[in-house]
Design an enzyme around this catalytic site. Structure first.
Site, PDB file in Angstrom:
ATOM      1  N   GLY B 316       0.699  -1.002   0.090  1.00  0.00           N
ATOM      2  CA  GLY B 316      -0.188   0.677   0.229  1.00  0.00           C
ATOM      3  C   GLY B 316       1.111   1.145   0.187  1.00  0.00           C
ATOM      4  N   TRP B 318       3.700   1.370  -0.982  1.00  0.00           N
ATOM      5  CA  TRP B 318       4.566   2.319  -2.379  1.00  0.00           C
ATOM      6  C   TRP B 318       3.637   2.375  -3.365  1.00  0.00           C
ATOM      7  CZ3 TRP B 318       3.199  -0.733  -6.936  1.00  0.00           C
ATOM      8  CH2 TRP B 318       4.317  -0.507  -8.209  1.00  0.00           C
ATOM      9  N   HIS B 319       2.827   2.017  -3.430  1.00  0.00           N
ATOM     10  CA  HIS B 319       1.777   3.205  -4.011  1.00  0.00           C
ATOM     11  C   HIS B 319       1.733   4.215  -3.878  1.00  0.00           C
ATOM     12  CE1 HIS B 319      -0.026  -1.194  -5.416  1.00  0.00           C
ATOM     13  NE2 HIS B 319      -0.543  -0.539  -6.305  1.00  0.00           N
ATOM     14  N   GLY B 320       1.984   4.797  -2.494  1.00  0.00           N
ATOM     15  CA  GLY B 320       1.908   5.948  -2.268  1.00  0.00           C
ATOM     16  C   GLY B 320       0.906   6.080  -0.420  1.00  0.00           C
TER      17      GLY B 320
END
Lengths: 77, 395
Positions: B316, B318-320
């Site tokens: 999660g 890593w997506h932002g």
């Protein structure tokens, strides 16, 4: 060694089928999951002193009991 | 020029792949041609922003130097133990700062590097495998080629260095190359249909019927967004994989009919496969290995649950570093843990998992859990909750 490895795999799967059919695809048949795979690597390390990284081989290369045995035999040779 | 984004790219790609095909057909190595094509596309992508190109070069150079230094240190017996965490942190530091800057300022400044999210996976993989002792040498040209390989630069699939190097070093027999090229071309065309035709239709439907503040509209949004996301991303991935094939690189597939999954674990083996398998091999596996070794936690289910939650939380983040991405990670972490409990403990599950009716129900439930996940991922869920709370005067 083959026998020791088969015992290990059998314990992890909780299924005798790995003896009857050592070419069975352990992942596809749902016999071992990602955690079992790590346990197997740790047991191989404890038993044979052979250290293997979780990402070293693809799951296809370690898919069946026979392939696992072949990999370990080759490493120890 | 935008990679896989506009006509001029596709025209350039078609022109550039012709000599690649001729080289492949003549059984000549494709490595140097592929490198030249990569340099061309990277420069074209950033020709209006020369400073972005400079930042990217600095980033790749930084990661390379880091890996080389670490490689030198680990040749000593004990160097690795102490240095490993430090080098791993240093390798993911630029991406971490990039995410923090975006969360705080809305832009990443000098760390706004194209492809940084995906390049970091490759850089970290190399550090981890140097520590494992399975990477023993690094060649600068091959390292840079892996990092900026243009088909996968923007959004993956995430390749692995040892696999990639094997591909670019070998000479492919004509028959095998022809088959690869044929498959590659098919993948590119199918990818275009997915991304440019089907995804666009779902997008239009979503914009037309899914934007009102009603429950029905939200439901339409959930379905259309989920399918739009799949066809857009899977279409892009197919084109990237296909282009790789024509350049002699068997880029791994990223999707395998994810909406047919019958449980959430199967879903993660079919959706964004190179991401979830990367996390499995370098996060989940490492955490479980350390937990088992330490002997502090004995129960297998507890070990799996801890590792799954950390694994998906990292996914999660890593997506932002935004609320809804983190929530998306936690949501999937909880789903995977719940499924793990059911799979291990439920006699009902074990008894019926191969029954037809059970599989149909399980497929239907999984599909909807996944779509709710995308709904969270889109940011609409958190916006909706905030709207409801505000309209009731709660915040």
């Amino acid at each position: 060694m083959r026998e020791k490895l088969l015992v290990m795999i059998e314990e992890l799967c909780g299924d005798e089928i790995v003896r009857e059919d050592p070419d069975i695809d352990l992942l596809e048949e749902g016999l071992i999951d990602s955690l079992d795979y790590i346990e197997l690597l740790l047991k191989i390390e404890d038993e044979f002193g052979l250290k293997m990284s979780p990402s070293e081989l693809t799951r296809e290369e370690m898919a069946t009991p026979n392939r696992i045995i072949a990999v370990v035999e080759k490493r120890l040779a | 020029m935008q990679l896989y984004g506009e006509n001029i790219f596709f025209i350039s790609l078609a022109v550039i792949l012709v000599p690649a095909f001729i080289l492949g057909y003549c059984e000549k190595p494709l490595k140097h041609y592929g490198m030249a094509a990569t340099v061309f596309f990277v420069v074209m992508t950033m020709k209006d922003k020369p400073q972005a190109l400079l930042y990217m070069l600095c980033f790749v150079w930084y990661e390379y130097i880091l890996a080389q230094i670490f490689l030198r240190i680990t040749t000593g017996e004990h160097g690795s133990r102490v240095a490993y965490p430090a080098f791993l942190i240093l390798s993911i530091l630029p991406l971490t700062l990039h995410k923090i800057l975006i969360a705080m300022n809305g832009n990443a400044g000098i760390l706004a590097i194209i492809g940084i999210s995906y390049m970091t996976f490759k850089a970290a993989q190399i550090i981890i495998e140097i520590s494992d002792g399975i990477i023993k040498e690094l060649k600068p040209d091959e390292y840079i080629y892996l990092m900026i390989f243009f088909p996968t630069l923007l959004s993956g699939p995430i390749d692995r260095s040892r696999r990639f190097e094997e591909d670019i070093r070998r000479t492919i027999p004509r028959e095998e190359y022809l088959e690869m090229a044929g498959n590659g071309l098919l993948k590119i065309l199918l990818g275009m249909v997915y991304k440019l035709a089907i995804a666009s239709v779902f997008y239009l439907l979503m914009k037309k019927f899914g934007m009102d503040r009603t429950l029905i509209s939200a439901a339409i949004y959930m379905y259309t967004y989920g399918f739009y996301l799949f066809f857009d991303f899977a279409g892009y991935s197919l084109m990237a994989v296909g282009t790789g094939y024509l350049l002699g690189v068997k880029v791994p597939d990223n999707f395998n009919k994810p909406f047919l999954s019958k449980d959430i674990q199967e879903f993660w083996n079919r959706w964004h496969i190179t991401l979830s398998h990367w996390l499995r091999d370098y996060v989940f596996s490492r955490i479980t290995m350390d937990l088992i070794r330490s002997g502090k936690v004995k129960d297998k289910l507890t070990i799996a649950s801890i590792a799954l939650m950390i694994n998906m939380l990292i996914m999660g983040c890593w997506h932002g570093l935004t609320g809804y991405y983190i929530l998306y990670g936690l949501y999937h972490g909880v789903l995977l843990v719940l499924f793990e409990i059911i799979r291990k403990k439920s006699a009902f599950y074990k008894k019926h998992k191969k029954d037809k009716w059970f599989m149909v129900v399980s497929w239907f439930v999984t599909l909807h859990l996944v779509l709710v996940g995308f709904f969270i991922f889109s940011g609409r869920f958190t916006r909706g909750v905030a709207f409801l709370l505000r309209s009731h005067g709660l915040i």
